[in-house]
Design a protein around this motif. Structure first.
Motif, short mmCIF file in Angstrom:
data_model
loop_
_atom_site.label_atom_id
_atom_site.label_comp_id
_atom_site.label_asym_id
_atom_site.label_seq_id
_atom_site.Cartn_x
_atom_site.Cartn_y
_atom_site.Cartn_z
N ASP A 1 -107.46 -0.78 44.86
CA ASP A 1 -106.10 -1.19 44.46
C ASP A 1 -106.01 -1.40 42.96
O ASP A 1 -105.45 -2.38 42.48
N PHE A 2 -106.55 -0.45 42.19
CA PHE A 2 -106.58 -0.61 40.74
C PHE A 2 -105.25 -0.13 40.16
O PHE A 2 -104.85 1.01 40.35
N PRO A 3 -104.54 -0.98 39.41
CA PRO A 3 -103.25 -0.58 38.83
C PRO A 3 -103.45 0.13 37.50
O PRO A 3 -104.58 0.42 37.09
N ILE A 4 -102.36 0.42 36.82
CA ILE A 4 -102.43 0.78 35.40
C ILE A 4 -102.41 -0.56 34.66
O ILE A 4 -101.43 -1.28 34.69
N LEU A 5 -103.52 -0.88 34.05
CA LEU A 5 -103.74 -2.23 33.53
C LEU A 5 -103.50 -2.31 32.03
O LEU A 5 -104.05 -1.49 31.26
N ILE A 6 -102.66 -3.25 31.61
CA ILE A 6 -102.53 -3.61 30.20
C ILE A 6 -103.09 -5.02 30.06
O ILE A 6 -102.47 -6.00 30.46
N ASP A 7 -104.30 -5.12 29.53
CA ASP A 7 -104.97 -6.40 29.40
C ASP A 7 -104.24 -7.27 28.37
O ASP A 7 -103.47 -6.78 27.54
N SER A 8 -104.49 -8.56 28.41
CA SER A 8 -103.90 -9.48 27.43
C SER A 8 -104.30 -9.11 26.00
O SER A 8 -103.61 -9.46 25.04
N SER A 9 -105.40 -8.38 25.86
CA SER A 9 -105.86 -7.91 24.55
C SER A 9 -105.10 -6.68 24.08
O SER A 9 -105.22 -6.28 22.92
#
Length: 387
Positions: free
Chosen positions: A242-250
């Protein structure tokens, strides 16, 4: 009276304009697209991570993404699969925020919802339960798009525009425009590097990273620069469900790509120079991406770079939004400076420019906020969500 439109640049934006304009043109009208690299090996549309999201801080960008998504969904392949002709995959963007980022992310989510965007928000505890492979102890907030976000094949989309335009008699020719010839307040011809000359009635600058060079030939300065962005293809031995398109806080971007992941980060300002060679910058992975992602996702400690490539953002250094509309000579138009979200918005830009050229105004979606005139008035529309 018939019109001959010269489009300078046949990448994603230029070909989208040709596609929509050729469909709307009157009998006798002609569309000619001049493209310096018909192989598209160096084109931003071919070298993009090719993702689409509806979560933006600028309302118009949200609306452009909504149309872009529906357009791509309508492009069926030979088997009749919706979105199959452009490789469309639906997967939400997950934005992560620390305490100091939470308020702005919440405000953006509220504004997006008002425009019909489906967003699910998370507390840190809910994030940990939904994504057990992710460390969340430094987070205060998360928001994921529940529909209308994902990724696609940028080359396939650009080729779809091109094939539709050519089927409607748009002409593509190889060449590099080095000068625009003027007569009074109008442009009358484009001069190519080989010395040939093409006369036209309207000229559209869709030159992407090189659009500023084209504009300067008629004394127009636009704040669009070629900024290198490196994309890394990495592998992880541990499956992550269930891996999304991730925009990390960094600000680091990472998304699935078959059995691998794509990841990227914007270089710091002091090293983000114009016109850098398109050689991947591996220090970005070693110094920023890998240590940050290994902290966020423990399984990513074992990340391995499989390959990497670099492409240009056509970066608007003033407010990170596209410049669309008439500028300088009476018959000169620009569609450039989208700062990384041009391809996902190309359908809406193509449709809008076609309306402007054929009808004299926008009909479907008002793109006037993107007018280059804002550079003179100071009424900028700053896009915060640039990655």
């Amino acid at each position: 009276m018939s019109q001959h439109t010269i489009i300078i640049g046949g990448g994603g934006i230029g070909s989208a304009i040709a596609c929509f304009l050729s469909a709307a043109s009157a009998p006798g009208d002609r569309v000619t697209v001049v493209e310096r690299d018909p192989t598209y090996q160096m084109a931003s549309s071919s070298l993009s991570a090719s993702s689409i999201r509806q979560q933006f801080s600028t309302p118009l960008n949200v609306q452009l993404s909504q149309f872009g998504w529906e357009f791509m969904r309508s492009c069926t392949d030979e088997a009749g699969v919706a979105g199959g002709a452009v490789g469309l995959n639906e997967r939400g963007y997950l934005f992560l925020g620390r305490e100091d980022q939470t308020e702005s992310l919440r405000q953006r989510a509220e504004g997006n919802r008002a425009l019909g965007v489906s967003i699910h928000e998370f507390t840190p505890e809910e994030l940990g339960a939904r994504f057990p492979w992710m460390r969340c102890d430094d987070l205060a907030y998360g928001a994921v798009g529940a529909a209308g976000e994902g990724w696609f094949d940028g080359y396939m989309l650009q080729q779809l525009y091109r094939s539709r335009a050519r089927a409607r008699n748009a002409q593509y020719m190889r060449g590099e425009v080095v000068q625009l010839e003027t007569r009074g307040p109008r442009i009358v011809a484009a001069i190519l590097a080989d010395g040939s000359r093409i006369e036209g009635d309207r000229f559209v600058n869709a030159g992407g990273p090189w659009s500023a060079n084209v504009a300067r030939t008629v004394g127009v300065e636009i704040p669009v620069r070629a900024r290198r962005r490196t994309i890394f293809v990495v592998s992880c031995p541990t499956p992550l469900a269930d891996f999304p398109i991730l925009i990390d806080s960094s600000g680091i971007f990472v998304r699935p790509e078959q059995h691998h992941f794509l990841c990227a980060v914007v270089p710091d300002e002091k090293s983000d120079h114009d016109d850098l060679p398109l050689d991947p910058d591996f220090t970005l992975f070693e110094d920023a991406i890998w240590p940050t992602l290994a902290e966020r996702i423990p399984a990513f400690e074992a990340l391995r770079v499989e390959r990497a490539w670099a492409g240009y953002y056509e970066f608007n250094t003033v407010d990170h939004n596209g410049l669309v509309g008439q500028i300088g000579p009476d018959n000169f138009f620009v569609a450039a400076g989208f700062s990384g979200h041009g391809l996902m918005h190309s359908a809406g830009i193509g449709r809008g420019v076609a309306e402007l050229l054929t009808l004299g105004n926008y009909q479907s979606l008002d793109l006037s906020p993107l007018s280059p005139r804002r550079l003179e008035t100071g009424q900028l529309i700053v896009e915060d969500a640039v990655y």
